[in-house]
Design an enzyme around this catalytic site. Structure first.
Site: not given
Ligand code: NAD
Length: 264
Positions: A13-16, A19, A154
């Site tokens: 999920t949320g993979s566009t 991470i 968060y």
């Molecule tokens: P990002 O903002 O770079 O990407 C998030 C992705 O989720 C995007 O593809 C976005 O389109 C999608 N998304 C957001 N809301 C959505 C929704 N309602 N429905 C479908 N898709 C949705 O985020 P990231 O930093 O890659 O974070 C990914 C995960 O890793 C999150 O759960 C975040 O809490 C966790 N995380 C991130 C970090 C960090 O430092 N980047 C650290 C710890 C945990």
């Protein structure tokens, strides 16, 4: 190492971006059939095209749906009835003083960060148990264990994910289904990089200077002393999704660069 993921169907999920994108690419490179999810068709198609360019043999599909609502989750399940590997990655963050976090903010954070994973797991877990194989991974955070004072909502949702994952794992006793959480530390995903660039500009620093200062004053316990690359998280998640990781169950796996100062 062959992670033995060929023929497994994975939903990230949320993979566009960020991470999630890295996890999708890694699973696809291992031969899994991977479903990319984001909120718009445009972003989903773009992500599928980017991964296909990197791995021409990638077996990918896309489903656009907003997972912050029950309807969005139902739509994914309707289009994809069978999943072997579910990675609950979609998540949002936003620094805000506690006093200013409204009920609407709390509800939104719970809907996207917790309920999306709850709803999808509730749909896919029964079939995984029937087939006696499955993997569910919640992408939590170091913030689950060290609640950031600047975004308590968060951190709270990230702790809730650990509880849901552990509880679900208990229901899988005696099966080959595993439910785990992976806890990334500060990672240079698109979302975080954008945020860092903005803050660096505000502080009249280069992103490199900001990074050095961030690990000196904001995350001093980091052993890595740099932002983690999304691919570094994806490697850990891909292993947890593998049949080779059958002994890891009900675990909170830290991939945080050592930020959490605890041995167990
Ligand atoms: P990002 O903002 O770079 O990407 C998030 C992705 O989720 C995007 O593809 C976005 O389109 C999608 N998304 C957001 N809301 C959505 C929704 N309602 N429905 C479908 N898709 C949705 O985020 P990231 O930093 O890659 O974070 C990914 C995960 O890793 C999150 O759960 C975040 O809490 C966790 N995380 C991130 C970090 C960090 O430092 N980047 C650290 C710890 C945990």
């Amino acid at each position: 190492m062959d992670l033995q993921l060929k023929d497994k169907v994975a939903l990230v999920t949320g993979s566009t971006a960020g991470i999630g994108f890295a996890i999708t690419s890694r699973l696809a490179s291992e031969g899994a059939e991977v479903v990319v999810n984001g909120r718009t068709n445009e972003h989903v198609s773009e992500a599928v095209a980017r991964i296909t360019k990197r791995f021409s043999a990638a077996n990918l599909r896309g489903i656009a749906a907003d997972l912050g609502s029950a309807e969005g989750c139902n739509e994914v399940v309707r289009q994809l009835p069978r999943v072997d590997i579910l990675v609950n990655n979609a998540g949002i963050f936003e620094p805000k003083p506690f006093e200013q976090i409204s009920d609407t903010d709390w509800e939104k954070f719970f809907a996207v960060n917790v309920m999306s994973g709850v709803r999808l797991s509730r749909s896919y877990l029964p079939e995984m148990k029937k087939r006696n194989w499955g993997r569910i991974v919640f992408i939590s955070s170091e913030s689950a264990l060290q609640i950031p004072a600047e975004m308590i909502h968060y951190g709270t949702t990230k702790t809730a994910q650990l509880a849901v994952a552990r509880g679900m794992a208990e229901t899988c006793a005696g099966t080959e289904v595993t439910v785990n959480s992976v806890l990334p530390g500060p990672t240079a995903s698109e979302g975080v990089t954008e945020f860092v660039d903005q803050l660096a500009k505000q502080n009249q620093q280069t992103p490199h200077e900001f990074e050095k200062e961030f690990f000196r004053s904001v995350r001093p316990t980091s052993i890595l002393k740099r932002f983690i690359k999304p691919d570094e998280i994806a490697n850990v998640v891909a292993f947890v999704c593998s049949p080779l990781a059958s002994a890891i169950n009900g675990a909170a796996v830290r991939a945080d660069g050592g930020v959490v100062r605890a041995i167990a």
